[in-house]
Design a protein around this motif. Structure first.
Motif, mmCIF file in Angstrom:
data_model
loop_
_atom_site.group_PDB
_atom_site.id
_atom_site.type_symbol
_atom_site.label_atom_id
_atom_site.label_comp_id
_atom_site.label_asym_id
_atom_site.label_seq_id
_atom_site.Cartn_x
_atom_site.Cartn_y
_atom_site.Cartn_z
ATOM 1 N N ALA A 48 0.821 -1.213 0.000
ATOM 2 C CA ALA A 48 0.000 0.000 0.000
ATOM 3 C C ALA A 48 0.854 1.263 0.000
ATOM 4 O O ALA A 48 0.327 2.368 0.024
ATOM 5 C CB ALA A 48 -0.934 -0.011 1.216
ATOM 6 N N GLY A 49 2.176 1.092 -0.016
ATOM 7 C CA GLY A 49 3.057 2.255 -0.115
ATOM 8 C C GLY A 49 3.594 2.767 1.196
ATOM 9 O O GLY A 49 4.141 3.866 1.245
ATOM 10 N N ALA A 50 3.448 2.005 2.260
ATOM 11 C CA ALA A 50 3.956 2.449 3.550
ATOM 12 C C ALA A 50 5.481 2.437 3.553
ATOM 13 O O ALA A 50 6.110 1.592 2.919
ATOM 14 C CB ALA A 50 3.441 1.546 4.667
ATOM 15 N N ILE A 51 6.054 3.386 4.266
ATOM 16 C CA ILE A 51 7.505 3.428 4.397
ATOM 17 C C ILE A 51 7.966 2.266 5.277
ATOM 18 O O ILE A 51 8.980 1.635 5.010
ATOM 19 C CB ILE A 51 7.958 4.777 4.983
ATOM 20 C CG1 ILE A 51 7.623 5.886 3.993
ATOM 21 C CG2 ILE A 51 9.440 4.763 5.307
ATOM 22 C CD1 ILE A 51 7.827 7.271 4.514
ATOM 23 N N SER A 73 -2.660 -14.395 3.857
ATOM 24 C CA SER A 73 -3.663 -13.736 3.013
ATOM 25 C C SER A 73 -4.522 -12.769 3.820
ATOM 26 O O SER A 73 -4.777 -11.641 3.385
ATOM 27 C CB SER A 73 -4.548 -14.780 2.325
ATOM 28 O OG SER A 73 -3.773 -15.567 1.450
ATOM 29 N N ASP A 74 -4.965 -13.202 5.003
ATOM 30 C CA ASP A 74 -5.770 -12.322 5.858
ATOM 31 C C ASP A 74 -4.969 -11.094 6.278
ATOM 32 O O ASP A 74 -5.460 -9.971 6.228
ATOM 33 C CB ASP A 74 -6.257 -13.067 7.109
ATOM 34 C CG ASP A 74 -7.383 -14.047 6.824
ATOM 35 O OD1 ASP A 74 -7.884 -14.084 5.676
ATOM 36 O OD2 ASP A 74 -7.759 -14.782 7.746
ATOM 37 N N GLY A 75 -3.732 -11.314 6.718
ATOM 38 C CA GLY A 75 -2.893 -10.200 7.152
ATOM 39 C C GLY A 75 -2.623 -9.228 6.016
ATOM 40 O O GLY A 75 -2.678 -8.012 6.197
ATOM 41 N N PHE A 76 -2.322 -9.763 4.842
ATOM 42 C CA PHE A 76 -2.041 -8.905 3.683
ATOM 43 C C PHE A 76 -3.236 -8.022 3.364
ATOM 44 O O PHE A 76 -3.118 -6.796 3.268
ATOM 45 C CB PHE A 76 -1.666 -9.765 2.470
ATOM 46 C CG PHE A 76 -1.291 -8.947 1.262
ATOM 47 C CD1 PHE A 76 0.030 -8.580 1.057
ATOM 48 C CD2 PHE A 76 -2.252 -8.548 0.349
ATOM 49 C CE1 PHE A 76 0.396 -7.817 -0.054
ATOM 50 C CE2 PHE A 76 -1.904 -7.780 -0.755
ATOM 51 C CZ PHE A 76 -0.582 -7.412 -0.955
ATOM 52 N N ARG A 77 -4.409 -8.642 3.198
ATOM 53 C CA ARG A 77 -5.612 -7.884 2.813
ATOM 54 C C ARG A 77 -5.980 -6.842 3.860
ATOM 55 O O ARG A 77 -6.281 -5.699 3.531
ATOM 56 C CB ARG A 77 -6.788 -8.836 2.606
ATOM 57 C CG ARG A 77 -6.796 -9.536 1.277
ATOM 58 C CD ARG A 77 -8.124 -10.255 1.009
ATOM 59 N NE ARG A 77 -8.608 -11.035 2.131
ATOM 60 C CZ ARG A 77 -8.279 -12.308 2.358
ATOM 61 N NH1 ARG A 77 -7.474 -12.934 1.534
ATOM 62 N NH2 ARG A 77 -8.773 -12.954 3.380
ATOM 63 N N GLN A 78 -5.974 -7.241 5.116
ATOM 64 C CA GLN A 78 -6.415 -6.332 6.156
ATOM 65 C C GLN A 78 -5.447 -5.167 6.360
ATOM 66 O O GLN A 78 -5.868 -4.012 6.479
ATOM 67 C CB GLN A 78 -6.626 -7.094 7.459
ATOM 68 C CG GLN A 78 -7.835 -7.997 7.381
ATOM 69 C CD GLN A 78 -8.052 -8.789 8.635
ATOM 70 O OE1 GLN A 78 -7.729 -8.335 9.722
ATOM 71 N NE2 GLN A 78 -8.594 -9.981 8.496
ATOM 72 N N CYS A 79 -4.167 -5.441 6.388
ATOM 73 C CA CYS A 79 -3.199 -4.373 6.620
ATOM 74 C C CYS A 79 -3.060 -3.467 5.399
ATOM 75 O O CYS A 79 -2.872 -2.262 5.541
ATOM 76 C CB CYS A 79 -1.848 -4.952 7.043
ATOM 77 S SG CYS A 79 -1.952 -5.714 8.681
ATOM 78 N N GLN A 80 -3.187 -4.026 4.208
ATOM 79 C CA GLN A 80 -3.173 -3.201 3.002
ATOM 80 C C GLN A 80 -4.381 -2.266 3.003
ATOM 81 O O GLN A 80 -4.253 -1.069 2.756
ATOM 82 C CB GLN A 80 -3.176 -4.066 1.751
ATOM 83 C CG GLN A 80 -3.140 -3.258 0.465
ATOM 84 C CD GLN A 80 -3.228 -4.127 -0.779
ATOM 85 O OE1 GLN A 80 -3.883 -5.164 -0.776
ATOM 86 N NE2 GLN A 80 -2.569 -3.697 -1.841
ATOM 87 N N GLU A 84 -4.303 1.810 3.184
ATOM 88 C CA GLU A 84 -4.905 2.615 2.118
ATOM 89 C C GLU A 84 -5.999 3.518 2.664
ATOM 90 O O GLU A 84 -6.130 4.671 2.257
ATOM 91 C CB GLU A 84 -5.436 1.713 1.014
ATOM 92 C CG GLU A 84 -4.340 1.077 0.194
ATOM 93 C CD GLU A 84 -4.842 0.017 -0.777
ATOM 94 O OE1 GLU A 84 -6.019 -0.400 -0.677
ATOM 95 O OE2 GLU A 84 -4.040 -0.396 -1.637
ATOM 96 N N ASN A 85 -6.780 3.000 3.594
ATOM 97 C CA ASN A 85 -7.826 3.791 4.230
ATOM 98 C C ASN A 85 -7.218 4.963 4.986
ATOM 99 O O ASN A 85 -7.721 6.084 4.922
ATOM 100 C CB ASN A 85 -8.621 2.899 5.190
ATOM 101 C CG ASN A 85 -10.095 3.065 5.033
ATOM 102 O OD1 ASN A 85 -10.564 3.743 4.142
ATOM 103 N ND2 ASN A 85 -10.824 2.426 5.919
#
Length: 122
Positions: A48-51, A73-80, A84-85
């Protein structure tokens, strides 16, 4: 679905002393799921572009261990999505937008487009 909501709730509690990994274990998730969630979350933030955050994925384990793969998969989707939010909210706040203003503008634009289509339909 409930598990995803529970995991998202856990992410919101990160501010405590316990790590997300430890919290997932304490909630009864398998250690492999917690490992995958940590790796996927870091990867999702990075995507998501986080430093902060780096892409981490133990590919051999991901291919063999369903718990690790599901956690990743859960961690990726939720943290992304969370990152982004947050970026979206930061942008709107820095430009003087209120959440309702954006929704109102989008609704008005859609309404105008629908009205134009209705007038120009045979």
């Amino acid at each position: 679905m409930w598990r995803c909501a529970g995991v998202l709730g856990l992410l919101l509690l990160i501010a405590g002393c316990q790590s997300t990994h430890d919290d997932l274990i304490a909630k009864g998730y398998p250690p492999a799921f917690a490992d995958g969630f940590d790796d996927g979350c870091s990867s999702g933030r990075q995507a998501a572009g986080a430093i902060t955050g780096e892409f981490r994925k133990n590919v051999p384990r991901y291919l063999k261990d369903n718990n690790y793969a599901e956690g990743w998969s859960d961690g990726f989707r939720q943290c992304q999505a969370m990152r982004e939010n947050q970026d979206r909210m930061d942008y709107h706040n820095s430009h003087g937008y209120e959440r309702g203003d954006e929704r109102e503008k989008a609704w008005q634009q859609q309404k105008d487009q629908d009205t134009a289509r209705a007038y120009h339909s045979p």
